[in-house]
Motif scaffolding. Structure first.
Motif, PDB file in Angstrom:
ATOM      1  N   ALA A 199       6.813   7.849  -0.937  1.00 19.95           N
ATOM      2  CA  ALA A 199       7.314   6.571  -1.445  1.00 19.95           C
ATOM      3  C   ALA A 199       8.622   6.730  -2.236  1.00 19.95           C
ATOM      4  N   HIS A 200       8.937   7.964  -2.664  1.00 20.41           N
ATOM      5  CA  HIS A 200      10.198   8.218  -3.366  1.00 20.41           C
ATOM      6  C   HIS A 200      11.282   8.684  -2.406  1.00 20.41           C
ATOM      7  N   GLY A 227       2.605   7.322   3.374  1.00 20.52           N
ATOM      8  CA  GLY A 227       3.961   7.800   3.596  1.00 20.52           C
ATOM      9  C   GLY A 227       4.267   7.696   5.071  1.00 20.52           C
ATOM     10  N   ILE A 228       5.428   8.202   5.449  1.00 24.46           N
ATOM     11  CA  ILE A 228       5.803   8.140   6.869  1.00 24.46           C
ATOM     12  C   ILE A 228       5.833   9.554   7.431  1.00 24.46           C
ATOM     13  N   ASP A 472       1.268   6.950  -4.277  1.00 20.63           N
ATOM     14  CA  ASP A 472       1.993   5.684  -4.044  1.00 20.63           C
ATOM     15  C   ASP A 472       1.410   4.596  -4.951  1.00 20.63           C
ATOM     16  N   PRO A 473       1.532   4.773  -6.286  1.00 18.68           N
ATOM     17  CA  PRO A 473       0.881   3.820  -7.206  1.00 18.68           C
ATOM     18  C   PRO A 473       1.426   2.411  -7.067  1.00 18.68           C
ATOM     19  N   ALA A 474       2.691   2.265  -6.653  1.00 20.31           N
ATOM     20  CA  ALA A 474       3.271   0.917  -6.531  1.00 20.31           C
ATOM     21  C   ALA A 474       2.890   0.269  -5.199  1.00 20.31           C
ATOM     22  N   ASN A 475       2.127   0.980  -4.380  1.00 21.99           N
ATOM     23  CA  ASN A 475       1.661   0.443  -3.090  1.00 21.99           C
ATOM     24  C   ASN A 475       2.829   0.017  -2.197  1.00 21.99           C
ATOM     25  N   LEU A 476       3.823   0.925  -2.107  1.00 18.05           N
ATOM     26  CA  LEU A 476       4.973   0.644  -1.228  1.00 18.05           C
ATOM     27  C   LEU A 476       4.517   0.569   0.229  1.00 18.05           C
ATOM     28  N   PHE A 477       3.689   1.559   0.618  1.00 15.46           N
ATOM     29  CA  PHE A 477       3.206   1.598   2.006  1.00 15.46           C
ATOM     30  C   PHE A 477       1.952   0.736   2.100  1.00 15.46           C
ATOM     31  N   THR A 478       2.123  -0.452   2.630  1.00 15.22           N
ATOM     32  CA  THR A 478       1.005  -1.387   2.619  1.00 15.22           C
ATOM     33  C   THR A 478       0.978  -2.224   3.892  1.00 15.22           C
ATOM     34  N   HIS A 479      -0.202  -2.568   4.351  1.00 15.94           N
ATOM     35  CA  HIS A 479      -0.385  -3.578   5.403  1.00 15.94           C
ATOM     36  C   HIS A 479      -1.726  -4.236   5.152  1.00 15.94           C
ATOM     37  N   ALA A 480      -2.153  -5.106   6.022  1.00 14.25           N
ATOM     38  CA  ALA A 480      -3.336  -5.937   5.735  1.00 14.25           C
ATOM     39  C   ALA A 480      -4.586  -5.112   5.448  1.00 14.25           C
ATOM     40  N   GLN A 481      -4.677  -3.898   5.989  1.00 12.44           N
ATOM     41  CA  GLN A 481      -5.859  -3.069   5.741  1.00 12.44           C
ATOM     42  C   GLN A 481      -5.463  -1.637   5.395  1.00 12.44           C
ATOM     43  N   SER A 482      -4.398  -1.507   4.593  1.00 12.35           N
ATOM     44  CA  SER A 482      -4.033  -0.161   4.118  1.00 12.35           C
ATOM     45  C   SER A 482      -4.920   0.190   2.926  1.00 12.35           C
TER      46      SER A 482
END
Ligand SMILES: Cc1cc2nc3c(=O)[nH]c(=O)nc-3n(C[C@H](O)[C@H](O)[C@H](O)COP(=O)(O)OP(=O)(O)OC[C@H]3O[C@@H](n4cnc5c(N)ncnc54)[C@H](O)[C@@H]3O)c2cc1C
Length: 486
Positions: A199-200, A227-228, A472-482
């Motif tokens: 996320a950084h 992450g990616i 990823d405390p800020a929940n950058l990587f998110t989708h409907a069921q992440s």
């Protein structure tokens, strides 16, 4: 007499309609032109190509496997390098932009779709095989088909699913079940390590020694949460030949019920070398096509003897047992070609005990109340290496004591059929679901699940959420069921 042909997994997932016809009727995604973007990042073309609607090449990349979920992004970033991915992550984070991460685009519920930004890893697809070490190093944008081709050329095999166009990223991060899963494990069970952009925007080497928690989460936690991924490293197996098998029946209701019961009783007796799958479809009111197909690392003789125990319990089967090259078997089950995009819906369940006679009857009755072929049911045998690992050995929780998974699947090409097909899947699922464990497979996601976190991850949920909070405390990587941070 015309032979009734039971749909294979490929048939089930592939429609007869031609791709151009489907594309002509697809709904357009959300209006990408209406999404305001800040000035685009300055990224070298060696690292990424940025495509906006109207740019040459944009249309080539915008297809989702499930047309029902399709969104046309305001920006597609085709990343060629981890540095390109990192720059995109920094840009979406600094500009607070919603985005999705896309590999093969086969998410059932469109978790790799966004009307805003899509970070697309497909250009990172190079594969290297170290034959002596039996290791595949492959870009996170590769398809399963590309991985199979690369390893088979070196006389090695790779454990993964049967659709060649499925992306390696989503498949591996969610688990990855295929027809060598019992002897060789899930795709995630063969993962040695991966490279991830966090996320950084930092590149992180993830494996058992360097990032044990993240490595644990990346084996069953599902895509789009941590992450990616930019590259994966997998353990390969010295397998050049496999035995494929198929036993097919067309049966009335009571006989279909008996076969379903017999198949469940037979499963624990099947050698670990074999991975059998039972496909069930209603082909006419009160008539069922049932097919037990699969692959084995054992001998043809062992396969015939094992299948014999099933066909004795349910007579009238046509049986085929064939030795093929590893790649020949991959092509046999997939048809060797890409699956066209379709409208689709699926739900899934796990069985931890055989379904009772009443349960089987209720399920088959619900199936045959739907129009013939409207819903197909695929039961994938578990056990073997999958079940040898503890439920908390990786984030993939459905191991010990899991008998098989069930997938209720419908695909169609006419959008006018959508409501009826969704209702048909619901009806069949509702009949069998009360006899199941309550768990479901994260790679067969379902937006209608109310307690999806528990269903996907069970007892592994608290650890997964804690890892998410750490990385990823800020929940950058998110989708409907992440995975939500703890
Ligand atoms: C036709 C078909 C056949 C299938 N057959 C099988 C099978 O035999 N066995 C089986 O187990 N499953 C099977 N599946 C399910 C498949 O494993 C999942 O749909 C899988 O998640 C698809 O991965 P993808 O990369 O193609 O999808 P995508 O839609 O690109 O991604 C899926 C998820 O992973 C995330 N993601 C994508 N790339 C990355 C990345 N680089 N880093 C981090 N997150 C990422 C996305 O954001 C999304 O949340 C099948 C699905 C279809 C449609």
């Amino acid at each position: 007499m015309a032979r009734t042909r039971h749909p294979t997994r490929r048939d089930v997932l592939k429609t007869a309609a031609a791709l151009p016809a489907i594309l002509a009727i697809r709904p357009r995604g959300a209006a990408a032109a209406g999404v305001d973007l800040p000035p685009l990042p300055e990224i070298a073309s060696a690292d990424a190509t940025l495509l906006r609607p109207g740019d040459a090449g944009y249309a080539k990349y915008d297809v989702a496997h499930n047309i029902r979920t399709r969104l046309d992004p305001a920006l597609r970033a085709l990343c060629r390098t981890p540095a390109g991915v990192a720059q995109m992550v920094d840009w979406v984070r600094e500009n607070d932009l919603p985005f999705a991460v896309r590999c093969g685009g086969h998410s059932y519920e469109g978790f790799s779709q966004s009307a805003s930004v899509v970070i697309d890893v497909r250009p990172m697809a190079a594969a290297r095989v170290d034959r002596a070490a039996r290791v595949l190093t492959i870009g996170a944008g590769a398809s399963l088909g590309a991985a199979y081709q690369a390893v088979a050329r070196q006389g090695l095999a790779f454990a993964a699913g049967s659709c060649p166009t499925v992306g390696i990223s989503g498949h591996t991060l969610g688990g990855g079940y295929g027809l060598l899963a019992r002897p060789l494990g899930l795709t995630a069970d063969n993962l040695l390590g991966l490279t991830l952009v966090d996320a950084h925007g930092r590149m992180v080497e993830v494996d058992a020694a360097r990032e044990p928690d993240l490595f644990w989460a990346c084996r069953g936690g599902g895509g789009g949460s941590f992450g990616i991924a930019t590259e994966f490293r997998f353990k390969l197996h010295p397998v050049t030949r496999v035995v494929t098998f198929k036993a097919s029946w067309t049966l009335p209701l009571a006989a279909a019920r008996d076969l379903f019961r017999a198949w469940q009783a037979w499963l624990p007796t099947v050698p670990v070398a074999m991975t059998p799958v039972l496909n069930i479809a209603s082909v006419a009111p009160g008539r069922f096509a049932m097919r037990c197909v699969g692959q084995s690392l054992g001998s043809e003789r062992e396969v015939r003897a094992t299948l014999g125990r099933l066909t004795r319990a349910a007579s009238g089967a046509g049986v085929t047992v064939t030795t093929r090259s590893f790649l020949g078997a991959v092509n046999y089950f997939s048809g060797g070609s890409a699956y066209p995009v379709v409208f689709m819906k699926a739900k899934s369940d796990y069985a931890i005990a055989p379904v009772s006679e009443d349960g089987a009857m209720a399920f088959l009755t619900a199936l045959t109340r739907q129009p013939p072929g409207a819903v197909s049911v695929l039961c994938d045998a578990y056990g073997g290496i999958i079940g040898d690992l503890a439920d908390d050995a990786t984030a993939f929780a459905h191991r010990k004591g899991t008998l098989y998974s069930v997938q209720y699947y419908a695909s169609w090409t006419d959008p006018a059929e959508t409501a009826a097909r969704l209702a048909a899947v619901d009806a069949v699922h509702a009949a069998l679901h009360p006899h199941m464990s309550g768990g479901t497979y994260v790679n067969y996601p379902d937006l209608e699940l109310t307690d999806w976190q528990q269903a996907y991850w069970g007892g592994n949920l608290p650890r997964l959420r804690a890892i998410k909070r750490a990385v990823d405390p800020a929940n950058l990587f998110t989708h409907a069921q992440s995975v939500p941070p703890a």
